[in-house]
Design a protein around this motif. Structure first.
Motif, PDB file in Angstrom:
ATOM      1  N   GLY A 152       0.810  -1.206   0.000  1.00  6.90           N
ATOM      2  CA  GLY A 152       0.000   0.000   0.000  1.00  6.90           C
ATOM      3  C   GLY A 152       0.842   1.254   0.000  1.00  6.90           C
ATOM      4  N   ASP A 153       1.068   1.839  -1.162  1.00 10.01           N
ATOM      5  CA  ASP A 153       1.782   3.113  -1.210  1.00 10.01           C
ATOM      6  C   ASP A 153       1.147   4.015  -2.261  1.00 10.01           C
ATOM      7  OD1 ASP A 153       3.078   2.736  -3.806  1.00 10.01           O
ATOM      8  OD2 ASP A 153       4.424   1.336  -2.815  1.00 10.01           O
ATOM      9  N   TYR A 154       1.690   5.198  -2.406  1.00  7.44           N
ATOM     10  CA  TYR A 154       1.097   6.212  -3.271  1.00  7.44           C
ATOM     11  C   TYR A 154       1.626   6.165  -4.703  1.00  7.44           C
ATOM     12  CZ  TYR A 154      -0.284   8.362   1.211  1.00  7.44           C
ATOM     13  OH  TYR A 154      -0.809   8.599   2.447  1.00  7.44           O
ATOM     14  N   ASN A 155       2.290   5.087  -5.065  1.00  7.42           N
ATOM     15  CA  ASN A 155       2.847   4.961  -6.406  1.00  7.42           C
ATOM     16  C   ASN A 155       2.237   3.743  -7.097  1.00  7.42           C
ATOM     17  OD1 ASN A 155       4.457   4.778  -8.716  1.00  7.42           O
ATOM     18  ND2 ASN A 155       6.313   5.380  -7.626  1.00  7.42           N
ATOM     19  N   PRO A 156       1.558   3.922  -8.229  1.00  7.11           N
ATOM     20  CA  PRO A 156       0.919   2.779  -8.899  1.00  7.11           C
ATOM     21  C   PRO A 156       1.907   1.751  -9.433  1.00  7.11           C
ATOM     22  CG  PRO A 156       0.815   4.743 -10.290  1.00  7.11           C
ATOM     23  CD  PRO A 156       1.305   5.189  -8.941  1.00  7.11           C
ATOM     24  N   ILE A 157       3.209   2.043  -9.355  1.00  2.00           N
ATOM     25  CA  ILE A 157       4.199   1.062  -9.803  1.00  2.00           C
ATOM     26  C   ILE A 157       4.082  -0.221  -8.993  1.00  2.00           C
ATOM     27  CG2 ILE A 157       6.130   1.641  -8.289  1.00  2.00           C
ATOM     28  CD1 ILE A 157       6.210   1.040 -12.110  1.00  2.00           C
ATOM     29  N   ASP A 158       3.426  -0.157  -7.851  1.00  8.44           N
ATOM     30  CA  ASP A 158       3.160  -1.348  -7.037  1.00  8.44           C
ATOM     31  C   ASP A 158       2.413  -2.411  -7.856  1.00  8.44           C
ATOM     32  OD1 ASP A 158       3.034  -2.844  -4.572  1.00  8.44           O
ATOM     33  OD2 ASP A 158       0.943  -2.252  -4.412  1.00  8.44           O
ATOM     34  N   LEU A 159       1.526  -1.966  -8.757  1.00  7.86           N
ATOM     35  CA  LEU A 159       0.786  -2.906  -9.602  1.00  7.86           C
ATOM     36  C   LEU A 159       1.714  -3.601 -10.599  1.00  7.86           C
ATOM     37  CD1 LEU A 159      -2.401  -0.757 -10.289  1.00  7.86           C
ATOM     38  CD2 LEU A 159      -2.205  -2.718  -8.749  1.00  7.86           C
ATOM     39  N   TYR A 160       2.682  -2.881 -11.085  1.00  5.89           N
ATOM     40  CA  TYR A 160       3.694  -3.449 -11.992  1.00  5.89           C
ATOM     41  C   TYR A 160       4.501  -4.525 -11.272  1.00  5.89           C
ATOM     42  CZ  TYR A 160       8.364  -3.389 -14.266  1.00  5.89           C
ATOM     43  OH  TYR A 160       9.566  -3.714 -14.820  1.00  5.89           O
ATOM     44  N   ASN A 161       4.976  -4.198 -10.082  1.00  8.72           N
ATOM     45  CA  ASN A 161       5.799  -5.144  -9.327  1.00  8.72           C
ATOM     46  C   ASN A 161       5.032  -6.408  -8.970  1.00  8.72           C
ATOM     47  OD1 ASN A 161       8.161  -3.548  -9.267  1.00  8.72           O
ATOM     48  ND2 ASN A 161       7.356  -2.349  -7.558  1.00  8.72           N
ATOM     49  N   ALA A 162       3.739  -6.280  -8.741  1.00  9.94           N
ATOM     50  CA  ALA A 162       2.945  -7.421  -8.290  1.00  9.94           C
ATOM     51  C   ALA A 162       2.429  -8.289  -9.420  1.00  9.94           C
ATOM     52  CB  ALA A 162       1.759  -6.927  -7.458  1.00  9.94           C
ATOM     53  N   HIS A 163       2.207  -7.699 -10.618  1.00 10.83           N
ATOM     54  CA  HIS A 163       1.454  -8.409 -11.650  1.00 10.83           C
ATOM     55  C   HIS A 163       2.136  -8.547 -13.001  1.00 10.83           C
ATOM     56  CE1 HIS A 163      -2.090  -6.607  -9.207  1.00 10.83           C
ATOM     57  NE2 HIS A 163      -1.817  -7.815  -8.746  1.00 10.83           N
ATOM     58  N   TYR A 164       3.195  -7.812 -13.264  1.00 15.62           N
ATOM     59  CA  TYR A 164       3.816  -7.850 -14.587  1.00 15.62           C
ATOM     60  C   TYR A 164       4.599  -9.152 -14.733  1.00 15.62           C
ATOM     61  CZ  TYR A 164       6.199  -5.962 -18.742  1.00 15.62           C
ATOM     62  OH  TYR A 164       6.664  -5.732 -20.018  1.00 15.62           O
TER      63      TYR A 164
END
Length: 542
Positions: A431-443
């Protein structure tokens, strides 16, 4: 099951009262001694120019260096950033008055304010910004700047960033990376930082306390308090000190959230600090290094979906977290780029029918389904140093039994949890303020890169949306694609179930009556620390 949780809590409760007198005495000595000249705060708060607080672990260890990761969750108090996130988690100007992105998405140009000084009185220039980014890039720390080719000052108020690939999330990074002064950066900087934020370090006694005072040169809202002491305490000691009137703000974990503390009220702050378990989508195999990865049960889509729709999140939250939290259905609930449709969970009969249709049947009457000789049974883990995560594993295990799925909850050292997570689901916090979290989790290309994509998830359509999000030249355009990666009406991470998200935990604090914590942003991951992000806006109400 409830008995087990009560035993855990009682053990800690007894410890607290066995040493209560000693703890309160030690805290009083800290406040009166190495903390400076002031005696311990009394229950009747008379000095409204100073605060003494406890916000969990981490703030008294030093290392306040943005170039090595300090403040990257948005809770830095000694530095400010080019941009900042407002209460709606929208990026807006801070040190920069604005920025532009080139048509090819590879050049970001920021124009700075011309009235900002560091806490030592020296002016901020574009050279400091360029120095910060190139230093952070070279550090190889938790600040990911692999996409940055170079940062250059064109003049005193203009800095140009050249990227080596399209990376729209760079703009979010500029809202989270604090700026350091080139003239004062060097060995020991992290323990006595000079920055442009609202506070500066007055005294640091490592692992004991941090004392901060206002930065007289800060250009924003000036702190109302002349001195704030942040203590490092055992949680039981902190609660005991609060009950004795020695603290003004006390972070507590859910097990203590319903305690009575004279002169203080409970603040429950909503977060995107979520907890959930990765569900490996591939069957058991070995990676290129010979390590076992994958899971023969969670690789079945029916099992992943049945768990997501069949469990009762409210019950799990009540049992594991004392009811402190909100059900989570996706990775980025409540953030602007969320697109996980909420759905009704606890659909037990639907989940059972789904499992049966997929061939998972309890053939021997032991309450556990099986398919092709494989039991619907697997281990899940929680951290040994985090009671919340272990309690969630235990509570989830109990709730899943009604579906005929046997989850074996165990507590492991965090290093072991991470090492085994691609085959044994573990309880993650994000949970952070950067959508790159979605990249790290799903790419898909992040599979096997550190702890990224622990579910070994790969969906070509999702990859395409992620790539388009990163290639976007505006946050708005990027957000559209981040949303599509979760759900485009046909596919996405929200219906492939590579994770089983359970809760966005509330951050809970006892707060001195009359003390206002200002407008708190929805908190990111951070174990209690995010509450101080706006500490310069805290006031005692008259």
């Amino acid at each position: 099951m409830a008995k087990k949780w009560r035993m855990i809590k009682m053990k800690r409760h007894n410890k607290k009262w066995t040493v209560l007198g000693m703890l309160v005495m030690c805290i009083a000595l800290v406040l009166a001694g190495c903390g400076g000249s002031n005696a311990a705060v009394t229950k009747e708060k008379t000095n409204k120019d100073e605060l003494v607080i406890y916000i969990g672990y981490g703030m008294t260890s030093g290392g306040y260096d943005p170039c090595t990761g300090y403040g990257i969750y948005g809770d830095g108090i000694f530095h400010s950033n080019l941009l900042k996130f407002n209460a709606q988690i929208e990026a807006e100007p801070d040190l920069a008055v604005g920025y532009t992105v080139s048509d090819d998405g590879l050049t970001y140009t920021y124009t700075l304010r011309d009235d900002v000084k560091f806490s030592d009185g020296e002016p901020l220039t574009a050279d400091d910004v360029a120095f910060t980014y190139m230093t952070a890039k070279a550090s190889g720390s938790s600040v990911d700047l692999t996409m940055l080719e170079k940062a250059e000052a064109k003049d005193k108020v203009t800095v140009v960033f050249t990227l080596n690939k399209k990376w729209s999330a760079f703009a979010s990074t500029t809202a989270l990376l604090g700026i350091v002064p080139e003239h004062a950066y060097g060995p020991g900087y992290g323990d006595n930082p000079i920055g442009t934020g609202p506070f500066k370090v007055a005294q640091l006694d490592k692992e004991q306390q941090l004392i901060v005072v206002p930065n007289d040169y800060y250009y924003g809202t000036k702190p109302a308090f002349k001195k704030i002491t942040i203590l490092n305490l055992d949680e039981e000691a902190a609660l005991a000190a609060a009950k004795s009137g020695n603290l003004d703000v006390v972070m507590v974990n859910p097990e203590y959230a319903y305690e009575e503390v004279p002169g203080m009220s409970m603040a429950r702050i909503k977060t995107v600090d979520n907890r959930g378990f990765n569900l490996p989508v591939i069957g058991e195999t070995k990676d290129g290094k010979g390590n076992v990865i994958g899971n023969n049960v969670t690789s079945d889509y029916a099992v992943r979906k049945a768990l997501n729709i069949g469990i009762d999140r409210e019950t799990i939250i009540q049992n594991a977290l004392n009811g402190i939290g909100t059900p989570a259905y996706g990775r980025v609930d409540a953030l602007p780029w969320n697109n996980t449709p909420e759905f009704e969970d606890g659909r037990v009969e639907e989940a059972k029918a789904l499992l049966a249709e997929a061939g998972w049947i309890d053939t021997d009457g032991d309450g556990i389904r099986e398919k092709n000789g494989i039991k619907a049974e697997f281990k899940i883990s929680g951290r040994t140093d985090d009671l919340q995560r272990y309690n969630l594993a235990v509570a989830l295990s109990e709730d899943a039994k009604k579906l005929g799925i046997n989850l074996i909850a165990e507590a492991l050292a965090w290093a072991d949890c991470k090492a085994l997570t691609r085959t044994i689901p573990t309880c993650w916090g994000s949970g952070d303020y950067n959508p790159i979290d979605l990249y790290n989790a799903h790419y898909s290309q992040m599979i096997g890169v550190g702890t990224s994509n622990p579910a070994s998830y790969a969906n070509p359509k999702v990859d395409d949306y992620i790539e388009k999000a990163l290639a976007a030249t505006s946050m708005a355009e990027a957000i559209d694609y981040w949303k599509l990666s979760q759900w485009d009406g046909e596919t996405g991470t929200s219906v492939d179930y590579p994770f089983l998200w359970i809760v966005n935990i509330d951050h809970t604090y006892f707060v001195r009556d009359g003390l206002s914590l200002g407008e708190q942003r929805i908190h990111p991951h951070g174990h209690g620390v995010p509450v101080i992000a706006n500490m310069n806006e805290w006031t005692f109400e008259s």
